[in-house]
Design an enzyme around this catalytic site. Structure first.
Site, PDB file in Angstrom:
ATOM      1  N   TYR A   1     -12.346  -1.994  -3.806  1.00  0.00           N
ATOM      2  CA  TYR A   1     -12.849  -2.176  -2.438  1.00  0.00           C
ATOM      3  C   TYR A   1     -14.377  -2.034  -2.356  1.00  0.00           C
ATOM      4  O   TYR A   1     -14.907  -1.728  -1.279  1.00  0.00           O
ATOM      5  CB  TYR A   1     -12.180  -1.168  -1.498  1.00  0.00           C
ATOM      6  CG  TYR A   1     -10.795  -1.591  -1.033  1.00  0.00           C
ATOM      7  CD1 TYR A   1     -10.613  -2.721  -0.238  1.00  0.00           C
ATOM      8  CD2 TYR A   1      -9.668  -0.843  -1.359  1.00  0.00           C
ATOM      9  CE1 TYR A   1      -9.357  -3.102   0.212  1.00  0.00           C
ATOM     10  CE2 TYR A   1      -8.396  -1.220  -0.907  1.00  0.00           C
ATOM     11  CZ  TYR A   1      -8.259  -2.347  -0.118  1.00  0.00           C
ATOM     12  OH  TYR A   1      -7.022  -2.731   0.333  1.00  0.00           O
TER      13      TYR A   1
ATOM     14  N   LYS B   1       0.816  -1.217   0.000  1.00  0.00           N
ATOM     15  CA  LYS B   1       0.000   0.000   0.000  1.00  0.00           C
ATOM     16  C   LYS B   1       0.856   1.278   0.000  1.00  0.00           C
ATOM     17  O   LYS B   1       2.049   1.238   0.296  1.00  0.00           O
ATOM     18  CB  LYS B   1      -0.927  -0.022   1.221  1.00  0.00           C
ATOM     19  CG  LYS B   1      -1.927  -1.173   1.207  1.00  0.00           C
ATOM     20  CD  LYS B   1      -2.913  -1.021   2.358  1.00  0.00           C
ATOM     21  CE  LYS B   1      -3.949  -2.125   2.343  1.00  0.00           C
ATOM     22  NZ  LYS B   1      -4.996  -1.905   3.367  1.00  0.00           N
TER      23      LYS B   1
ATOM     24  N   GLU C   1      -9.686 -10.888  -7.418  1.00  0.00           N
ATOM     25  CA  GLU C   1      -8.733  -9.782  -7.230  1.00  0.00           C
ATOM     26  C   GLU C   1      -7.552  -9.888  -8.190  1.00  0.00           C
ATOM     27  O   GLU C   1      -7.056  -8.876  -8.675  1.00  0.00           O
ATOM     28  CB  GLU C   1      -8.269  -9.743  -5.769  1.00  0.00           C
ATOM     29  CG  GLU C   1      -9.393  -9.333  -4.823  1.00  0.00           C
ATOM     30  CD  GLU C   1      -8.962  -9.259  -3.365  1.00  0.00           C
ATOM     31  OE1 GLU C   1      -9.811  -8.900  -2.535  1.00  0.00           O
ATOM     32  OE2 GLU C   1      -7.788  -9.548  -3.054  1.00  0.00           O
TER      33      GLU C   1
ATOM     34  N   ASN D   1      -2.146   0.147   6.801  1.00  0.00           N
ATOM     35  CA  ASN D   1      -1.618  -1.110   7.342  1.00  0.00           C
ATOM     36  C   ASN D   1      -0.714  -1.857   6.352  1.00  0.00           C
ATOM     37  O   ASN D   1      -0.576  -3.065   6.426  1.00  0.00           O
ATOM     38  CB  ASN D   1      -2.757  -1.988   7.872  1.00  0.00           C
ATOM     39  CG  ASN D   1      -3.743  -2.384   6.796  1.00  0.00           C
ATOM     40  OD1 ASN D   1      -3.645  -1.920   5.662  1.00  0.00           O
ATOM     41  ND2 ASN D   1      -4.678  -3.242   7.135  1.00  0.00           N
TER      42      ASN D   1
ATOM     43  N   HIS E   1      -2.299  -5.439   1.614  1.00  0.00           N
ATOM     44  CA  HIS E   1      -3.596  -6.103   1.480  1.00  0.00           C
ATOM     45  C   HIS E   1      -3.334  -7.500   0.928  1.00  0.00           C
ATOM     46  O   HIS E   1      -2.436  -7.678   0.104  1.00  0.00           O
ATOM     47  CB  HIS E   1      -4.504  -5.348   0.499  1.00  0.00           C
ATOM     48  CG  HIS E   1      -5.685  -6.167   0.064  1.00  0.00           C
ATOM     49  ND1 HIS E   1      -6.836  -6.259   0.817  1.00  0.00           N
ATOM     50  CD2 HIS E   1      -5.870  -6.986  -1.006  1.00  0.00           C
ATOM     51  CE1 HIS E   1      -7.684  -7.084   0.210  1.00  0.00           C
ATOM     52  NE2 HIS E   1      -7.115  -7.531  -0.902  1.00  0.00           N
TER      53      HIS E   1
ATOM     54  N   PHE F   1     -15.373   3.509   6.986  1.00  0.00           N
ATOM     55  CA  PHE F   1     -14.001   3.864   6.611  1.00  0.00           C
ATOM     56  C   PHE F   1     -13.773   3.865   5.099  1.00  0.00           C
ATOM     57  O   PHE F   1     -12.656   4.113   4.635  1.00  0.00           O
ATOM     58  CB  PHE F   1     -13.003   2.910   7.292  1.00  0.00           C
ATOM     59  CG  PHE F   1     -13.231   1.441   7.021  1.00  0.00           C
ATOM     60  CD1 PHE F   1     -12.804   0.846   5.844  1.00  0.00           C
ATOM     61  CD2 PHE F   1     -13.878   0.642   7.955  1.00  0.00           C
ATOM     62  CE1 PHE F   1     -13.003  -0.494   5.596  1.00  0.00           C
ATOM     63  CE2 PHE F   1     -14.085  -0.712   7.725  1.00  0.00           C
ATOM     64  CZ  PHE F   1     -13.649  -1.281   6.531  1.00  0.00           C
TER      65      PHE F   1
HETATM   66  P1  CMP Z   1      -7.413  -4.515   3.798  1.00  0.00           P
HETATM   67  O1  CMP Z   1      -6.944  -5.880   4.108  1.00  0.00           O
HETATM   68  O2  CMP Z   1      -6.824  -3.845   2.604  1.00  0.00           O
HETATM   69  O3  CMP Z   1      -9.003  -4.543   3.622  1.00  0.00           O
HETATM   70  C1  CMP Z   1      -9.798  -3.403   3.850  1.00  0.00           C
HETATM   71  C2  CMP Z   1      -9.044  -2.257   4.448  1.00  0.00           C
HETATM   72  O4  CMP Z   1      -9.818  -1.242   5.063  1.00  0.00           O
HETATM   73  C3  CMP Z   1      -8.182  -2.781   5.572  1.00  0.00           C
HETATM   74  O5  CMP Z   1      -7.132  -3.577   5.068  1.00  0.00           O
HETATM   75  C4  CMP Z   1      -7.756  -1.487   6.248  1.00  0.00           C
HETATM   76  O6  CMP Z   1      -6.650  -0.894   5.637  1.00  0.00           O
HETATM   77  C5  CMP Z   1      -8.955  -0.568   5.995  1.00  0.00           C
HETATM   78  N1  CMP Z   1      -9.672  -0.252   7.225  1.00  0.00           N
HETATM   79  C6  CMP Z   1      -9.775   0.977   7.773  1.00  0.00           C
HETATM   80  N2  CMP Z   1     -10.497   0.941   8.904  1.00  0.00           N
HETATM   81  C7  CMP Z   1     -10.872  -0.348   9.091  1.00  0.00           C
HETATM   82  C8  CMP Z   1     -11.633  -1.019  10.081  1.00  0.00           C
HETATM   83  N3  CMP Z   1     -12.154  -0.391  11.134  1.00  0.00           N
HETATM   84  N4  CMP Z   1     -11.804  -2.355   9.947  1.00  0.00           N
HETATM   85  C9  CMP Z   1     -11.287  -3.033   8.883  1.00  0.00           C
HETATM   86  N5  CMP Z   1     -10.553  -2.424   7.901  1.00  0.00           N
HETATM   87  C10 CMP Z   1     -10.346  -1.099   8.010  1.00  0.00           C
END
Ligand code: CMP
Length: 140
Positions: A51, A11, A128, A114, A117, A59
């Site tokens: 997404y 990311k 995906e 984070n 993904h 979010f």
């Molecule tokens: P990812 O695995 O990319 O899938 C969805 C993304 O939404 C997740 O990682 C996070 O980066 C983002 N995200 C932000 N807030 C939340 C939340 N409260 N719970 C889950 N995903 C979140």
């Protein structure tokens, strides 16, 4: 265990901090092979489409903004049980809950930023991978 393929995204928070190589080393050390890879800058529409499953979540807007802010590295990872293995290497979505040695424990800034993904199941992995790569671009 079966040979699987999964979709990984490094990311913007990680590409910005020049962590691509360190993250790929974690995949490779775990026995995952990079069989497709490209660095791209997603538009907000593309990030939103990727997404779409999270469209109703609070979010979503921030997620789309973060994912389209700077380049990402999208990859197909291949290996025995690759989908679960990649999720183990990534660690929990919220870095506060991620295990020692995982990518998110080591590198993630927050639950939103984070660092990586990874697909969560065989059906989503197939969808995906198709979102980003044609068959010709995946070389095992
Ligand atoms: P990812 O695995 O990319 O899938 C969805 C993304 O939404 C997740 O990682 C996070 O980066 C983002 N995200 C932000 N807030 C939340 C939340 N409260 N719970 C889950 N995903 C979140």
């Amino acid at each position: 265990m079966a040979l699987e393929r999964t979709l990984s995204i490094i990311k913007p928070d990680a590409t910005r901090r020049n962590l691509t190589g360190k993250i790929v080393a974690k995949f490779e050390d775990a026995g995952l092979r990079v069989v497709a890879s490209k660095r791209i800058h997603l538009s907000p529409a593309q990030a939103g489409a990727f997404y779409a499953v999270h469209k109703e979540r609070p979010f979503y807007g921030e997620l789309v903004a973060q994912m389209s802010a700077e380049p990402v590295v999208v990859q197909v990872l291949e290996g025995e049980g690759a989908i679960l293995k990649n999720r183990e290497v990534m660690g929990a979505t919220n870095p506060a809950n991620a295990a020692e040695g995982t990518i998110r424990k080591e590198f993630a800034l927050s639950i939103g930023e984070n660092s990586v993904h990874g697909s969560d199941a065989p059906e989503t992995a197939a969808q995906e991978i198709k979102f980003f790569f044609s068959d010709l671009e995946i070389v095992g």
